[in-house]
Each structure stands twice: as structure tokens, then as C-alpha cells.
Design a protein around this motif. Structure first.
Motif, PDB file in Angstrom:
ATOM      1  N   PHE A 177      14.306  21.762 -64.280  1.00 42.96           N
ATOM      2  CA  PHE A 177      13.943  20.373 -64.611  1.00 42.96           C
ATOM      3  C   PHE A 177      13.594  20.283 -66.092  1.00 42.96           C
ATOM      4  O   PHE A 177      13.212  21.266 -66.726  1.00 42.96           O
ATOM      5  N   ALA A 178      13.738  19.093 -66.650  1.00 33.91           N
ATOM      6  CA  ALA A 178      13.325  18.838 -68.029  1.00 33.91           C
ATOM      7  C   ALA A 178      11.850  18.491 -68.049  1.00 33.91           C
ATOM      8  O   ALA A 178      11.304  17.971 -67.066  1.00 33.91           O
ATOM      9  N   VAL A 179      11.181  18.788 -69.156  1.00 36.92           N
ATOM     10  CA  VAL A 179       9.741  18.537 -69.226  1.00 36.92           C
ATOM     11  C   VAL A 179       9.400  17.904 -70.573  1.00 36.92           C
ATOM     12  O   VAL A 179       9.963  18.258 -71.613  1.00 36.92           O
ATOM     13  N   CYS A 180       8.493  16.948 -70.532  1.00 32.23           N
ATOM     14  CA  CYS A 180       8.029  16.259 -71.731  1.00 32.23           C
ATOM     15  C   CYS A 180       6.514  16.362 -71.813  1.00 32.23           C
ATOM     16  O   CYS A 180       5.811  16.107 -70.825  1.00 32.23           O
ATOM     17  N   TYR A 181       6.018  16.746 -72.993  1.00 34.69           N
ATOM     18  CA  TYR A 181       4.575  16.804 -73.241  1.00 34.69           C
ATOM     19  C   TYR A 181       4.240  15.711 -74.257  1.00 34.69           C
ATOM     20  O   TYR A 181       4.335  15.934 -75.466  1.00 34.69           O
ATOM     21  N   PRO A 182       3.876  14.533 -73.801  1.00 33.40           N
ATOM     22  CA  PRO A 182       3.540  13.461 -74.745  1.00 33.40           C
ATOM     23  C   PRO A 182       2.169  13.683 -75.365  1.00 33.40           C
ATOM     24  O   PRO A 182       1.331  14.411 -74.814  1.00 33.40           O
ATOM     25  N   ARG A 183       1.945  13.050 -76.492  1.00 34.02           N
ATOM     26  CA  ARG A 183       0.708  13.236 -77.233  1.00 34.02           C
ATOM     27  C   ARG A 183      -0.085  11.934 -77.242  1.00 34.02           C
ATOM     28  O   ARG A 183       0.427  10.879 -77.645  1.00 34.02           O
ATOM     29  N   GLY A 184      -1.349  12.008 -76.828  1.00 29.50           N
ATOM     30  CA  GLY A 184      -2.210  10.838 -76.897  1.00 29.50           C
ATOM     31  C   GLY A 184      -2.564  10.501 -78.336  1.00 29.50           C
ATOM     32  O   GLY A 184      -2.348  11.292 -79.259  1.00 29.50           O
TER      33      GLY A 184
END
Length: 377
Positions: free
Chosen positions: A78-85
């Protein structure tokens, strides 16, 4: 010498950690946001996407490292995204879920995460039906917010050591049910299992974790509960995991709760409990959702293909179809069989004008007639 060596190693690891960040910029609502995206060399056939959100004062790169989600992405495809607050007035990075000490924060994180998900789906060929979210603490609380406000984009969520603020819960009744999985330590002293209904800790009022799980179980119309103690593979960590699975919900939806007995405000597998890895458990929960969807579409009955929510209601009831079924006519009757005027618009009916009681809704569709009871409260 030992202290200097340890410090040097720490600085080297810290430097490497930040050097590997590779943040990508994304403009939203006039603000330059950032995220880390990782795609394994081979995605599985379902082309899923998982968002992983850091905690309060944390950062995207740190949760990328301790969650080990890149490794699980390689393993499961699966693809994964780590967004930043963004940062608040004190310089702390956060997700804007409405903490009591953030009364003046206006950043729209639901909008940011939704638009970012749609962008990644479009640009990387990912499946919009299989986008999910997990996160630690504040990131877990953002998962709850997405479950209530961005359910069209995020199909299931898995908060870790999170809670749902009462203000968000109060507005969640009108949203459709989605699968949810919470992992929480019994000795969590940041977001305790007992909740904080009077806002004694300053985060804001929120219900207990068991109440929250039961709320989402009822929302998903789960009919059975299965509990078990998971294998205590690491007796030295001072904790065990009790699994509580609410099953047989709408569209086979499930609500899971792992209570880490003896655990604190932890991401299991990184620190605290070492019997499980929270990231892998979250993915397996999402994978089950995918498997259930793939195994049931042809077996859905006509009755099962239509959802009404919220029901009971005192205002709007939304009508949603799981298949490509066209609504041809909507009829409404009272308990005496009297045909009533129907206020139907934008796939919703307005029953605010009706008196309290039970009514019969008849939906004439391209595949047949569906009859449902609705309740005005």
C-alpha cells in the motif's frame, strides 16, 4: 567517553532522521503545507493509500520512523502518506481538532487532508475507495474528526491513544457509519480511558473510550461482540492486549477496540507494549475492510444496497446507495397509510415538519421497490 559517544550517536541518528524527511509542499487554503509520500516498488491490486498522522508536538518524519509504516507498505503493498500539521501560537505542531487551549486556531485540517488525499489518488493512480487514516494521540483524534466529517474520502480509521472531543461527537450523528479501530492503554495518563467530561485536563471535554467504542458500534449497527486476549509474546513489557471486536455491522462494518492492559500513552511496537505493532494492526484492519468489500458486492440484496442515516432523526435523512441504483420515486406514509408530501432534495428527505412517530418510506428504484421504517424523534 561513554557519554560523548552516546551523544554523538544520538546526534548522528537525529541528523539522518531529518535528512531522510524529503518533504513535499502542497498548497491549501493559502497555506503551504508539507507531507512525506512513500510508495513501495509494487502496489497490491487494490492500490490503497494510508495516511499516518503524528501527535501533538510531533512531526511527520518521527512517526514515519517509529511506526515503521514504510516497511509494512513494502510488505503489504500500500502507499503511505505522512502529512504534517501546522504550528500553533506556541510553536507546537498540531492537528486542529478543537482543543480547549486552541480557541483561535482556524486552520482547516479536514479540508487539507481531504484535498491531499484526492491529489495523491489522482496523481499516483490510487484507489479512492481504499483510502484510510491512522495516527498517534492528536493524530488519532484527527482520525475521529475525519470519520465524522470526511467519510466520503477516508473509508476507515484507526486511532492510537486518541479520543473524540465531545463537540465533534455531538455533530457526528448525521454522518454515515464507517469502520473504526482504537488501540488504547489502560494506564494512559494523557487521554485516560475514563475520559474527561468536565475538561479537567484542559484538552476539552471528551467521553470515555468504552463509551466512544459503543457509540461507533451502535452507529455501525454491529450485532455481536467477540473478545479475546491476544498472545503475550513479550511478557517483559508489563502489559497484555485484550481484543474486543464489534462485528456484523452495516455492510459488514466492524468496530475494533484493543485495550492494552498496563499500557500507557504509547504506540505499541515502538514503545510500551511489544506484543503487537500498532501500524501493522491498523493495516490488517484496513485490509479486512477491503476484503469484505471485494467479497460482498454481488451478494448485496436490494434492501442492503440502500442506507438511511441518521435514523431516527428530527431533520434531514440522507439516502445513500451502495450500488448504481437509480431512485425513480420517493413516497412517504404515516402509520395509518396516509400518503404524505415528501420534501426530497439532494438525496435527502426533510422530516422536520412531521410529528414524532414512525413513518414508512417507499423507494421506487431501477431495480425494484424498497420499503423502510423511519423514525421522527
Amino acid at each position: 567517553m561513554k557519554i560523548k559517544y552516546t551523544l554523538s550517536v544520538f546526534i548522528f541518528v537525529l541528523f539522518c532522521s531529518y535528512a531522510q524527511a524529503q518533504y513535499t509542499e502542497f498548497e491549501h487554503d493559502g497555506i503551504t503545507r508539507q507531507y512525506i509520500y512513500y510508495e513501495p516498488s509494487s502496489l497490491n491490486d487494490q492500490m490503497p493509500l494510508v495516511f499516518v498522522m503524528h501527535g501533538f508536538t510531533g512531526d511527520a518524519n518521527s512517526i514515519k520512523n517509529y511506526s515503521e509504516m514504510n516497511q509494512f507498505a513494502d510488505q503489504y503493498g500500500f502507499a503511505v502518506c505522512y502529512p504534517r500539521g501546522t504550528t500553533d501560537s506556541s510553536g507546537d505542531r498540531f492537528w486542529n481538532v478543537g482543543y480547549a487551549f486552541h480557541p483561535n486556531e482556524t486552520v482547516d485540517d479536514v479540508g487539507f487532508l481531504t484535498e491531499l488525499a484526492e491529489y495523491l489518488q489522482s496523481n499516483h493512480g490510487l484507489n479512492p475507495d481504499y483510502t484510510f487514516a491512522t495516527g498517534m494521540s492528536n493524530g488519532g483524534e484527527m482520525c475521529y474528526m475525519l470519520a465524522c466529517q470526511a467519510y466520503d474520502t477516508f473509508k476507515a480509521v484507526a486511532p492510537v491513544a486518541g479520543m473524540i472531543l465531545q463537540d465533534i461527537l455531538d455533530e457526528c450523528d448525521d454522518s454515515p457509519p464507517i469502520p473504526l479501530f482504537e488501540i488504547h492503554g489502560s494506564q494512559d495518563n494523557v487521554t485516560p480511558l475514563s475520559g474527561d467530561p468536565n475538561n479537567s485536563d484542559g484538552w476539552g471535554a471528551y467521553p470515555s473510550i468504552p463509551f466512544t467504542i459503543n457509540y461507533f458500534s451502535e452507529k455501525n449497527d454491529c450485532t455481536d461482540v467477540v473478545t479475546e486476549t491476544l498472545p503475550n509474546t513479550n511478557p517483559s513489557d508489563g502489559s497484555i492486549v485484550i481484543s474486543e471486536k464489534h462485528i456484523n455491522g452495516i455492510n459488514n462494518n466492524e468496530v475494533w477496540y484493543y485495550e492494552v492492559v498496563g499500557g500507557g500513552h504509547d504506540w505499541p511496537g515502538a514503545w510500551g507494549n511489544m506484543d503487537i505493532n500498532a501500524g501493522e494492526e491498523a493495516w490488517l484492519f484496513f485490509q479486512k475492510y477491503i476484503d469484505d468489500i471485494l467479497s460482498t458486492p454481488d451478494s448485496l440484496t436490494l434492501e442492503d444496497s440502500i442506507r438511511l442515516f441518521p435514523n431516527p432523526s428530527n431533520g434531514l435523512i440522507r439516502i445513500e446507495s451502495n450500488n448504481n441504483i437509480a431512485l425513480q420515486e420517493v413516497l412517504l406514509y404515516d402509520s395509518l397509510g396516509t400518503n404524505l408530501d415528501v420534501r426530497f432534495k439532494n438525496d435527502s428527505i426533510d422530516i422536520e415538519y412531521l410529528g414524532t412517530g414512525i413513518y414508512i418510506l417507499v423507494l421506487k428504484t431501477s431495480d425494484g421497490i424498497i420499503t423502510r421504517k423511519i423514525v421522527k424523534n
